[in-house]
Scaffold this motif. Structure first.
Motif, PDB file in Angstrom:
ATOM      1  N   GLN A 132       0.688  -1.337   0.038  1.00  0.00           N
ATOM      2  CA  GLN A 132       0.173  -0.048  -0.063  1.00  0.00           C
ATOM      3  C   GLN A 132       0.991   1.393  -0.017  1.00  0.00           C
ATOM      4  O   GLN A 132       0.601   2.131  -0.514  1.00  0.00           O
ATOM      5  N   THR A 133       2.001   1.150   0.631  1.00  0.00           N
ATOM      6  CA  THR A 133       2.758   2.404   0.674  1.00  0.00           C
ATOM      7  C   THR A 133       3.372   2.519  -0.665  1.00  0.00           C
ATOM      8  O   THR A 133       3.391   3.818  -1.292  1.00  0.00           O
ATOM      9  N   VAL A 134       3.785   1.617  -1.636  1.00  0.00           N
ATOM     10  CA  VAL A 134       4.395   1.662  -2.952  1.00  0.00           C
ATOM     11  C   VAL A 134       3.344   2.196  -3.540  1.00  0.00           C
ATOM     12  O   VAL A 134       3.451   3.111  -4.632  1.00  0.00           O
ATOM     13  N   LYS A 135       2.035   1.691  -3.461  1.00  0.00           N
ATOM     14  CA  LYS A 135       0.964   2.225  -4.483  1.00  0.00           C
ATOM     15  C   LYS A 135       0.636   3.519  -4.020  1.00  0.00           C
ATOM     16  O   LYS A 135       0.236   4.471  -5.104  1.00  0.00           O
ATOM     17  N   ALA A 136       0.887   4.066  -2.981  1.00  0.00           N
ATOM     18  CA  ALA A 136       0.522   5.482  -2.486  1.00  0.00           C
ATOM     19  C   ALA A 136       1.511   6.510  -3.537  1.00  0.00           C
ATOM     20  O   ALA A 136       1.264   7.270  -4.114  1.00  0.00           O
ATOM     21  N   ALA A 137       2.821   5.833  -3.448  1.00  0.00           N
ATOM     22  CA  ALA A 137       3.963   6.603  -4.300  1.00  0.00           C
ATOM     23  C   ALA A 137       3.454   6.486  -5.618  1.00  0.00           C
ATOM     24  O   ALA A 137       3.562   7.709  -6.584  1.00  0.00           O
ATOM     25  N   ASN A 138       2.986   5.574  -6.276  1.00  0.00           N
ATOM     26  CA  ASN A 138       2.733   5.267  -7.782  1.00  0.00           C
ATOM     27  C   ASN A 138       1.361   6.103  -7.923  1.00  0.00           C
ATOM     28  O   ASN A 138       1.539   6.882  -8.881  1.00  0.00           O
ATOM     29  N   GLN A 139       0.546   6.317  -6.974  1.00  0.00           N
ATOM     30  CA  GLN A 139      -0.498   7.520  -7.240  1.00  0.00           C
ATOM     31  C   GLN A 139      -0.210   8.769  -7.268  1.00  0.00           C
ATOM     32  O   GLN A 139      -0.699   9.563  -8.092  1.00  0.00           O
ATOM     33  N   LEU A 140       1.022   8.883  -6.505  1.00  0.00           N
ATOM     34  CA  LEU A 140       1.360  10.321  -6.554  1.00  0.00           C
ATOM     35  C   LEU A 140       1.926  10.689  -7.906  1.00  0.00           C
ATOM     36  O   LEU A 140       1.958  11.780  -8.412  1.00  0.00           O
ATOM     37  N   ILE A 141       2.987   9.808  -8.326  1.00  0.00           N
ATOM     38  CA  ILE A 141       3.500   9.884  -9.631  1.00  0.00           C
ATOM     39  C   ILE A 141       2.655   9.975 -10.873  1.00  0.00           C
ATOM     40  O   ILE A 141       2.639  10.922 -11.553  1.00  0.00           O
ATOM     41  N   VAL A 142       1.630   9.226 -10.955  1.00  0.00           N
ATOM     42  CA  VAL A 142       0.752   9.133 -11.965  1.00  0.00           C
ATOM     43  C   VAL A 142      -0.078  10.484 -11.968  1.00  0.00           C
ATOM     44  O   VAL A 142      -0.463  11.167 -13.135  1.00  0.00           O
ATOM     45  N   ALA A 143      -0.769  10.812 -10.896  1.00  0.00           N
ATOM     46  CA  ALA A 143      -1.526  12.227 -10.784  1.00  0.00           C
ATOM     47  C   ALA A 143      -0.488  13.298 -11.177  1.00  0.00           C
ATOM     48  O   ALA A 143      -0.931  14.225 -11.874  1.00  0.00           O
ATOM     49  N   ALA A 144       0.758  13.538 -10.632  1.00  0.00           N
ATOM     50  CA  ALA A 144       1.579  14.473 -11.114  1.00  0.00           C
ATOM     51  C   ALA A 144       1.747  14.418 -12.724  1.00  0.00           C
ATOM     52  O   ALA A 144       1.794  15.488 -13.462  1.00  0.00           O
ATOM     53  N   ASN A 145       1.944  13.264 -13.172  1.00  0.00           N
ATOM     54  CA  ASN A 145       2.104  13.109 -14.679  1.00  0.00           C
ATOM     55  C   ASN A 145       0.678  13.525 -15.519  1.00  0.00           C
ATOM     56  O   ASN A 145       0.840  14.150 -16.690  1.00  0.00           O
ATOM     57  N   ILE A 146      -0.293  13.071 -15.168  1.00  0.00           N
ATOM     58  CA  ILE A 146      -1.756  13.449 -15.694  1.00  0.00           C
ATOM     59  C   ILE A 146      -1.683  14.962 -15.829  1.00  0.00           C
ATOM     60  O   ILE A 146      -1.989  15.321 -16.761  1.00  0.00           O
TER      61      ILE A 146
END
Length: 292
Positions: free
Chosen positions: A168-182
């Motif tokens: 879940q911690t890694v997924k939270a980091a993933n969602q941060l990166i994806v949102a910033a890219n979008i």
């Protein structure tokens, strides 16, 4: 082959359950909206009338529901997993929820004699349909190894990233990166359109350089076509950014870009865009630019 109970047959869960059935597993699916079980039944799976019915004889229980309270309800309710599954059952939570909640639930599962993995996924609807999800897994190595056939049926990149809560911690980091890219892609397209550039050609050349990304490949067409049918809803990404900003505060680290994109997600929801695909952040940029 295993008997698998799959709880949550939405945009992501339905194709994942179908892949498991197509791989030869016996899959019993449950969803609060019974009609969502139709694709699984057509693939040879079974529609269960309740969580209790789905999990009673399962070797594996897979969960894919929206948020932390939903996972807790599936596990701890009177008709839920803990009360009705057999001791020793392997529980795989594919949902994206708070790491601290995962740690608590994993501890409770262990106390009750269950094995537990948090295994949130990335890749969106396309990844689920194509069995090409990236899966970040938290838990014990022996449980991770025992889940190999399940992961192989639904994912492409599957990595054990640490003990319970780590997925879940890694997924939270993933969602941060994806949102910033979008958000960056949305701003770039609005900028290009303002100058009358051949936007499709511009994105082609940008995609071949350092600006290229999976986000550009998968989301640019939605923005260009102003078509935001949900693959992953803004509502859910808003929830995920709440998770990462809260967890960052608890860890004492600073994520200013994450906080900003979180506010832009909040604005999108306030303007009625919560049910749109997260590429719908594009609409927020056009609103701010007066080009909506």
């Amino acid at each position: 082959m295993s008997t698998i109970a799959f709880i949550g047959l939405g945009i992501m869960g339905s194709p994942m359950a179908v892949h498991l059935a197509n791989a030869g597993h016996t899959v019993l699916g449950y969803n609060r909206s019974p009609e969502k079980a139709r694709p699984l039944v057509e693939a040879g799976g079974i529609a269960a009338a309740s969580i209790a019915e789905a999990v009673a004889g399962a070797d594996v229980v897979a969960i894919m529901v929206p948020d932390s309270p939903d996972v807790a309800q599936v596990l701890t309710a009177d008709d839920g997993v803990f009360a009705n599954a057999r001791p020793g059952t392997l529980i795989i939570d594919f949902s994206s929820i708070r790491p601290d909640v995962t740690v608590e639930l994993a501890g409770e599962a262990k106390e009750k004699g269950f094995r537990f993995l948090d295994a949130p996924v990335s890749g969106g609807e396309a990844g689920a349909i194509n069995a090409a999800l990236s899966i970040m897994v938290g838990g014990a190595r022996e449980d991770f190894d025992a889940a190999a056939e399940v992961f192989e049926a639904v994912g492409k990149t599957v990595v054990l990233v640490g003990p319970s809560g780590s997925g879940q911690t890694v997924k939270a980091a993933n969602q941060l990166i994806v949102a910033a890219n979008i958000q960056a892609l949305a701003e770039a397209i609005v900028f290009l359109e303002a100058y009358g550039v051949d936007t499709q050609a511009a994105l082609e050349v940008l995609g071949g350089g350092l600006a290229g990304s999976a986000v550009l490949n998968q989301k640019a067409a939605k923005m260009l076509g102003r078509e935001f049918a949900p693959g992953f809803r803004i509502d859910l990404h808003h929830k995920d950014l709440g998770i990462v900003t809260s967890a960052a505060r608890e860890a004492g680290v600073v994520i200013p870009l994450g906080a900003l994109v979180g506010q832009l997600m909040t604005s999108a929801r306030a303007n009625g865009d919560g049910s749109l695909d997260h590429s719908g952040l594009f609409r927020g940029v056009t609103r701010l630019s007066g080009t909506e």
